[in-house]
Scaffold this motif. Sequence first.
Motif, PDB file in Angstrom:
ATOM      1  N   ARG A 421       0.841  -1.199   0.000  1.00 46.80           N
ATOM      2  CA  ARG A 421       0.000   0.000   0.000  1.00 46.80           C
ATOM      3  C   ARG A 421       0.877   1.251   0.000  1.00 46.80           C
ATOM      4  O   ARG A 421       0.633   2.216  -0.715  1.00 46.80           O
ATOM      5  N   GLU A 422       1.963   1.216   0.787  1.00 45.60           N
ATOM      6  CA  GLU A 422       2.858   2.364   0.862  1.00 45.60           C
ATOM      7  C   GLU A 422       3.590   2.571  -0.474  1.00 45.60           C
ATOM      8  O   GLU A 422       3.714   3.694  -0.955  1.00 45.60           O
ATOM      9  N   LEU A 423       4.022   1.454  -1.063  1.00 44.47           N
ATOM     10  CA  LEU A 423       4.704   1.577  -2.367  1.00 44.47           C
ATOM     11  C   LEU A 423       3.756   2.207  -3.397  1.00 44.47           C
ATOM     12  O   LEU A 423       4.147   3.090  -4.166  1.00 44.47           O
ATOM     13  N   LYS A 424       2.521   1.760  -3.380  1.00 46.79           N
ATOM     14  CA  LYS A 424       1.537   2.294  -4.335  1.00 46.79           C
ATOM     15  C   LYS A 424       1.394   3.814  -4.142  1.00 46.79           C
ATOM     16  O   LYS A 424       1.425   4.590  -5.092  1.00 46.79           O
ATOM     17  N   ASN A 425       1.300   4.203  -2.882  1.00 46.51           N
ATOM     18  CA  ASN A 425       1.160   5.615  -2.546  1.00 46.51           C
ATOM     19  C   ASN A 425       2.392   6.408  -3.020  1.00 46.51           C
ATOM     20  O   ASN A 425       2.270   7.468  -3.638  1.00 46.51           O
ATOM     21  N   ILE A 426       3.574   5.849  -2.772  1.00 46.82           N
ATOM     22  CA  ILE A 426       4.818   6.532  -3.165  1.00 46.82           C
ATOM     23  C   ILE A 426       4.869   6.699  -4.690  1.00 46.82           C
ATOM     24  O   ILE A 426       5.153   7.770  -5.208  1.00 46.82           O
ATOM     25  N   ILE A 427       4.542   5.624  -5.397  1.00 40.90           N
ATOM     26  CA  ILE A 427       4.628   5.688  -6.873  1.00 40.90           C
ATOM     27  C   ILE A 427       3.608   6.700  -7.408  1.00 40.90           C
ATOM     28  O   ILE A 427       3.919   7.485  -8.307  1.00 40.90           O
ATOM     29  N   GLU A 428       2.433   6.704  -6.825  1.00 42.55           N
ATOM     30  CA  GLU A 428       1.432   7.658  -7.318  1.00 42.55           C
ATOM     31  C   GLU A 428       1.875   9.093  -7.075  1.00 42.55           C
ATOM     32  O   GLU A 428       1.715   9.958  -7.929  1.00 42.55           O
ATOM     33  N   ARG A 429       2.490   9.325  -5.919  1.00 46.48           N
ATOM     34  CA  ARG A 429       3.001  10.676  -5.643  1.00 46.48           C
ATOM     35  C   ARG A 429       4.128  11.026  -6.610  1.00 46.48           C
ATOM     36  O   ARG A 429       4.222  12.151  -7.091  1.00 46.48           O
TER      37      ARG A 429
END
Length: 522
Positions: A421-429
């Motif tokens: 979930r954190e990786l997804k958030n980082i990539i989207e940012r």
Amino acid sequence: MQKQGQSIVNNQHDELGEFTQCWLSGVLKHSGAQKVICFLSQVSGTQLFKMAEGDTQRNDQRTIKLTYLEHNHVKNKRLNTDYREFNTLTLCMAEGRNFNLHFSQCSEEIKDLLFEQSEHYSLTDGEVEFMPLKNSQQRVSGVLMFYYPSFSSYKQSDRQTIHTLNSLAVDRLASALKKQQKSLEAKLTSYANNTDIPSDLNIIGNSQAIKTVRLTISKALHINRNVLVTGETGSGKELIAKAIHQFGNRRNEPYVVQNCASIPEHLLESELFGYQKGAFTGADRDYIGLIRSADKGILFLDEIGDMPSSLQAKLLRVLEEKKVRPLGSTTLYDVDVKVISATHQALIKKIEQGEFRQDLYFRLAQFPIALPALREREGDVALLSHFFANNYAQEQHQATPELTKEFIEYLTTYSFPGNVRELKNIIERCCMEAPESKKLDKIVIIQVLNELMMMTPQRQNENQQTGSLSSQIEQFEKTVLMAYLEKHQGHLQTVANRLELSKGSLDYRLRKFNLSAKEWRY
Ligand SMILES: Nc1ncnc2c1ncn2[C@@H]1O[C@H](COP(=O)(O)OP(=O)(O)OP(=O)(O)O)[C@@H](O)[C@H]1O
């Protein structure tokens, strides 16, 4: 081995082959069936594979063909992992009882197993029987599938003798097969790795850890056993539950979700078990509740570790008796649900501390799946990053950004306490911050990670919560050094001053962590 009037095709010239032939010849003789096919379950799993078949009519002679462990059969998708289409076969295996179908009612896959396709059309009659093979402990080890040319030939079969022959054979087969388990399972594993299951299950990852999880999930798809998924927060537990629903034998039935941590105890109780009108103030209508809503399907209970003790006892009763009694009602309703529960907590510890019922744990964890943390999935950060970047670009109708090598290298040094979930958030940012060139390089990822670190001050500590104390301290030290290098654009003297270190001591630490200040000078 040649018997009068029999033509035997034996491709396994060993003791097991000979034994199987004797057994199946006997079974065929006493059944009066035209055909029999023997499926056995994988020794330590739930996949079926075709072991042998006998046909009294092929070339007008009685033929027993042994196919077990033949590579092409192991590889044959229809006979293994993807046997979700074999509904009756699977049902017989799961429920351990006989099933009968008229040939015309059988699925195309079953018909194909029995006959060549061109032969189907000429068959207007015929009965197919599915008989479970049970070992001496009454565990179902496989299935015999018979084809009888007519219902009367089926009626005349000598069941008693067949059962006696089966009970003599099954344990012996199981123990002989166990010896061959390793090679069979290696083939099944390589089969599973080579199929398109990864995209099928929507679970991205190519690491050994995630391949093993996918293989385990594929076994959980078609059996009616409760599944407990454990793993750190954001590691994909709910994704697994959805995959089991979407690709399993209950895919056309309801999928109902309840988070056990998010609502007060009395509300959770009425939500799950339902209530009768007037059961409590505000109960102005009957409500069937989530358990009954999930009948025949899947009930996903997230954060099961937070379920209050009184409800644990009630849930256990439902799972044991397969009946629910709504609040305020005296009626018991039958339910058939497969429960998938998930938790990031160590339930065993909670059991030891008396906070979770052991008997409920065993009911829920009939099929346990332990999901590894993202940092334990080698190579998956890159794969998932591309996946999320692609998804984001598609959603926003934008060009997909290029993830540079340095971007990925830098990203993989991070330990992702919030997992996928954190990786997804980082990539989207990162996608949002992408420069016009759409090239995501190290500068973008450093900025985004720093922003996130500033937003969640305790994050640095969370990020270190694995490994020995010294390795956690080292990881923390490295993160601090990188943050200061970033903040002061690689200016060593300033970093040394801010951290109250001598220049020599800073140099030593940078070398220790293989960091080069040049990389921050932009
Ligand atoms: N292997 C994966 N492939 C693709 N997406 C994934 C994968 N694992 C997780 N995700 C995505 O990451 C996010 C978090 O996953 P999910 O909600 O399933 O985690 P969880 O373990 O249930 O979290 P929590 O512990 O907070 O309940 C979701 O958007 C999910 O789709």
